[in-house]
Design a protein around this motif. Sequence first.
Motif, PDB file in Angstrom:
ATOM      1  N   PRO A 110       0.813  -1.210   0.000  1.00 36.56           N
ATOM      2  CA  PRO A 110       0.000   0.000   0.000  1.00 36.56           C
ATOM      3  C   PRO A 110       0.851   1.267   0.000  1.00 36.56           C
ATOM      4  O   PRO A 110       0.324   2.367  -0.005  1.00 36.56           O
ATOM      5  N   LEU A 111       2.185   1.127  -0.003  1.00 30.72           N
ATOM      6  CA  LEU A 111       3.039   2.306   0.038  1.00 30.72           C
ATOM      7  C   LEU A 111       2.878   3.129  -1.239  1.00 30.72           C
ATOM      8  O   LEU A 111       2.515   2.599  -2.280  1.00 30.72           O
ATOM      9  N   PRO A 112       3.185   4.451  -1.168  1.00 31.02           N
ATOM     10  CA  PRO A 112       3.041   5.282  -2.366  1.00 31.02           C
ATOM     11  C   PRO A 112       3.995   4.841  -3.469  1.00 31.02           C
ATOM     12  O   PRO A 112       5.020   4.230  -3.202  1.00 31.02           O
ATOM     13  N   GLY A 113       3.667   5.212  -4.701  1.00 27.89           N
ATOM     14  CA  GLY A 113       4.526   4.861  -5.834  1.00 27.89           C
ATOM     15  C   GLY A 113       4.019   3.635  -6.542  1.00 27.89           C
ATOM     16  O   GLY A 113       3.506   2.717  -5.909  1.00 27.89           O
ATOM     17  N   THR A 114       4.134   3.631  -7.849  1.00 27.37           N
ATOM     18  CA  THR A 114       3.596   2.498  -8.603  1.00 27.37           C
ATOM     19  C   THR A 114       4.674   1.718  -9.332  1.00 27.37           C
ATOM     20  O   THR A 114       4.411   0.663  -9.866  1.00 27.37           O
ATOM     21  N   THR A 115       5.914   2.250  -9.359  1.00 20.47           N
ATOM     22  CA  THR A 115       6.963   1.553 -10.102  1.00 20.47           C
ATOM     23  C   THR A 115       7.355   0.284  -9.365  1.00 20.47           C
ATOM     24  O   THR A 115       7.667   0.322  -8.175  1.00 20.47           O
ATOM     25  N   ARG A 116       7.309  -0.819 -10.096  1.00 19.81           N
ATOM     26  CA  ARG A 116       7.688  -2.071  -9.476  1.00 19.81           C
ATOM     27  C   ARG A 116       9.023  -2.491 -10.071  1.00 19.81           C
ATOM     28  O   ARG A 116       9.068  -2.968 -11.193  1.00 19.81           O
ATOM     29  N   MET A 117      10.114  -2.233  -9.368  1.00 23.11           N
ATOM     30  CA  MET A 117      11.415  -2.619  -9.906  1.00 23.11           C
ATOM     31  C   MET A 117      12.340  -3.107  -8.810  1.00 23.11           C
ATOM     32  O   MET A 117      12.107  -2.855  -7.641  1.00 23.11           O
ATOM     33  N   LEU A 118      13.352  -3.841  -9.220  1.00 22.12           N
ATOM     34  CA  LEU A 118      14.306  -4.388  -8.262  1.00 22.12           C
ATOM     35  C   LEU A 118      15.681  -4.438  -8.911  1.00 22.12           C
ATOM     36  O   LEU A 118      15.805  -4.843 -10.068  1.00 22.12           O
ATOM     37  N   ILE A 119      16.682  -3.968  -8.169  1.00 20.96           N
ATOM     38  CA  ILE A 119      18.055  -4.161  -8.639  1.00 20.96           C
ATOM     39  C   ILE A 119      18.657  -5.269  -7.794  1.00 20.96           C
ATOM     40  O   ILE A 119      18.626  -5.202  -6.562  1.00 20.96           O
ATOM     41  N   THR A 120      19.148  -6.288  -8.448  1.00 20.12           N
ATOM     42  CA  THR A 120      19.756  -7.400  -7.730  1.00 20.12           C
ATOM     43  C   THR A 120      21.064  -7.730  -8.444  1.00 20.12           C
ATOM     44  O   THR A 120      21.608  -6.891  -9.138  1.00 20.12           O
ATOM     45  N   GLY A 121      21.614  -8.909  -8.256  1.00 17.95           N
ATOM     46  CA  GLY A 121      22.848  -9.260  -8.951  1.00 17.95           C
ATOM     47  C   GLY A 121      23.873  -9.881  -8.029  1.00 17.95           C
ATOM     48  O   GLY A 121      23.532 -10.372  -6.949  1.00 17.95           O
ATOM     49  N   SER A 122      25.135  -9.847  -8.445  1.00 20.73           N
ATOM     50  CA  SER A 122      26.179 -10.457  -7.631  1.00 20.73           C
ATOM     51  C   SER A 122      27.549  -9.880  -7.954  1.00 20.73           C
ATOM     52  O   SER A 122      27.730  -9.218  -8.974  1.00 20.73           O
ATOM     53  N   ALA A 123      28.491 -10.129  -7.053  1.00 20.36           N
ATOM     54  CA  ALA A 123      29.884  -9.722  -7.256  1.00 20.36           C
ATOM     55  C   ALA A 123      30.751 -10.920  -6.901  1.00 20.36           C
ATOM     56  O   ALA A 123      30.330 -11.786  -6.137  1.00 20.36           O
ATOM     57  N   TRP A 124      31.962 -10.987  -7.465  1.00 18.94           N
ATOM     58  CA  TRP A 124      32.798 -12.157  -7.179  1.00 18.94           C
ATOM     59  C   TRP A 124      34.273 -11.846  -7.360  1.00 18.94           C
ATOM     60  O   TRP A 124      34.637 -10.901  -8.046  1.00 18.94           O
ATOM     61  N   PHE A 125      35.099 -12.633  -6.691  1.00 17.76           N
ATOM     62  CA  PHE A 125      36.513 -12.641  -7.029  1.00 17.76           C
ATOM     63  C   PHE A 125      37.060 -14.044  -6.825  1.00 17.76           C
ATOM     64  O   PHE A 125      36.484 -14.842  -6.093  1.00 17.76           O
ATOM     65  N   GLY A 126      38.158 -14.344  -7.532  1.00 24.54           N
ATOM     66  CA  GLY A 126      38.623 -15.726  -7.506  1.00 24.54           C
ATOM     67  C   GLY A 126      40.129 -15.857  -7.493  1.00 24.54           C
ATOM     68  O   GLY A 126      40.869 -14.919  -7.785  1.00 24.54           O
ATOM     69  N   TYR A 127      40.559 -17.065  -7.109  1.00 24.39           N
ATOM     70  CA  TYR A 127      41.971 -17.405  -7.039  1.00 24.39           C
ATOM     71  C   TYR A 127      42.190 -18.742  -7.733  1.00 24.39           C
ATOM     72  O   TYR A 127      41.368 -19.651  -7.630  1.00 24.39           O
ATOM     73  N   GLN A 128      43.325 -18.854  -8.450  1.00 22.02           N
ATOM     74  CA  GLN A 128      43.639 -20.105  -9.124  1.00 22.02           C
ATOM     75  C   GLN A 128      45.066 -20.533  -8.778  1.00 22.02           C
ATOM     76  O   GLN A 128      45.998 -19.727  -8.876  1.00 22.02           O
ATOM     77  N   GLY A 129      45.212 -21.765  -8.376  1.00 25.77           N
ATOM     78  CA  GLY A 129      46.545 -22.326  -8.143  1.00 25.77           C
ATOM     79  C   GLY A 129      46.723 -23.526  -9.046  1.00 25.77           C
ATOM     80  O   GLY A 129      45.917 -24.454  -9.001  1.00 25.77           O
ATOM     81  N   ILE A 130      47.780 -23.505  -9.894  1.00 24.01           N
ATOM     82  CA  ILE A 130      47.999 -24.650 -10.785  1.00 24.01           C
ATOM     83  C   ILE A 130      48.964 -25.609 -10.094  1.00 24.01           C
ATOM     84  O   ILE A 130      50.015 -25.205  -9.598  1.00 24.01           O
ATOM     85  N   LEU A 131      48.583 -26.880 -10.022  1.00 22.53           N
ATOM     86  CA  LEU A 131      49.305 -27.805  -9.157  1.00 22.53           C
ATOM     87  C   LEU A 131      50.314 -28.688  -9.877  1.00 22.53           C
ATOM     88  O   LEU A 131      51.171 -29.284  -9.259  1.00 22.53           O
ATOM     89  N   ASN A 132      50.172 -28.833 -11.192  1.00 19.20           N
ATOM     90  CA  ASN A 132      51.154 -29.693 -11.863  1.00 19.20           C
ATOM     91  C   ASN A 132      51.316 -29.268 -13.312  1.00 19.20           C
ATOM     92  O   ASN A 132      50.676 -28.312 -13.768  1.00 19.20           O
TER      93      ASN A 132
END
Lengths: 89, 391
Positions: free
Chosen positions: B33-55
């Motif tokens: 019931p809140l004011p405003g009619t725009t129905r939108m959502l910002i979502t998503g994700s962030a990431w970082f990674g590490y790689q170790g080569i073993l042989n």
Amino acid sequence: MKKIISILILVGGIGLGAFTIQSCSTSAMVQAKSGAQLWGENCKRCHNVASPSDYSDVQWDVIGTHMRLRANLTADEMRKIVEFLQSAN
Amino acid sequence: MKALKHLLVVPLVLAFLISPAQDSKKAKAKLSPLPGTTRMLITGSAWFGYQGILNNTTDTDVTSNFNDYGFSPVFLWKLSDRLFFESEVEIGAGEFELEFAKLSYMVNDYITIGAGRMLTPFGAYGERWEPNFVEKFPNSPMETSTGSHLHRGAIMGVDVRGGLPLGSVKMNYVVFISNGPILDQSNGMVQYENLLEENNNNKELGGRIGILPFSNSSLEIGFSYKRGIAGNQGDSVYKDVAASAFAIDWNYVNDISAIKSTITFRGQYNSLSVDDAIYPVDESSKAAGTYTFDNKQTLYFAQLSLRPSLVGNKFFKNLELSFRLNGLTDPQDAAWGAKDKNGKGGTVTRTDLGLTYWLSWKTSLRTAYVSTAMPDDSNTNEFLVSFVYGL
């Protein structure tokens, strides 16, 4: 390749057969499922389940439509699930 | 082709048939019931990674590397009860890319028409399991050796989709028409992710049918097919060379109380077949002779995960152990692809053993031991770590 296409058509045919037998209606058991139950069954299939309190009513409305389209859930299920999430957040 | 058209018609007819009966049951979704009619959502994700080569390394190889980072906002707008827009932008590791931007119109409960750039609806991986908070491993399932985006990435086109209740069984469908694959006329490689660089007027046609045979929805099996001309428009040799592919995907998720765990068993098998054609032996001069080969590839992965979600202990509850088997078989006589010791195309097998700790439903710390065996009997072992933060 022809074989695969035949299999696909067969699957479609089986779907059509099942549909005819059910004659336009969802079985009573499925129809009687609550939003909470449908949520429990469907929303864990691809990813972990978000808690109802993670999002507001409006956000659940947006997410519900997103999941209906992305996950190809039925519209009926989705309405019940969104109503449940909006009542439980 | 004719058979495919029939296949595409089945779900559409089904959808139209049930539509009037079910439409009347529409219940209006409750809105804030809140004011405003725009129905939108910002979502998503962030990431970082590490790689170790073993042989399998030399002294000059870098074997320890923080090798990945990125941020992906997802924008969702429900513009009206029938119109929906979704888009994802990926920013990271030297890339800035619009992953998808799709507008959908919900005709009724069973038919939605979508248009724009969309994740490929071929198989289940691209649309459903690739988003990085859905993925359980720090890496993705194996891609073809030529990076052809056979089973992932995005297409430019139009699709029609919906979910259909059929008694205690459920079915869903997608059919699409899009810019198609492009053939490298010098060697027979095919690339699917071309988007705006179309090379002929033929549009690719494809689709997927998903069946959920159990009333608790624990299992879904999908059958997909796509076909399009891949040769250049009007080319005297290659204009009719088509690429067709099929995929079978499955997903089973259930709580098994005997082992106090949720298990997930999912995977996708893809097969690509390109029409026979002749190619120049010497790609650069195109002078010497020609050769042809059986241009077929298969690519699959199957993964099993176990998460003790029903135990009391908070730490163990959030741990997930996963095993994934990946396989790729390249054509025997192509000028490219993974080769065995005799120079013939062979099979690459990769196993991923993963351990993930879930900090929330979307945020996780993932580790994996990855072992790749090449057809020439060489192999690589890697250790990967990635942190994915759900936004």
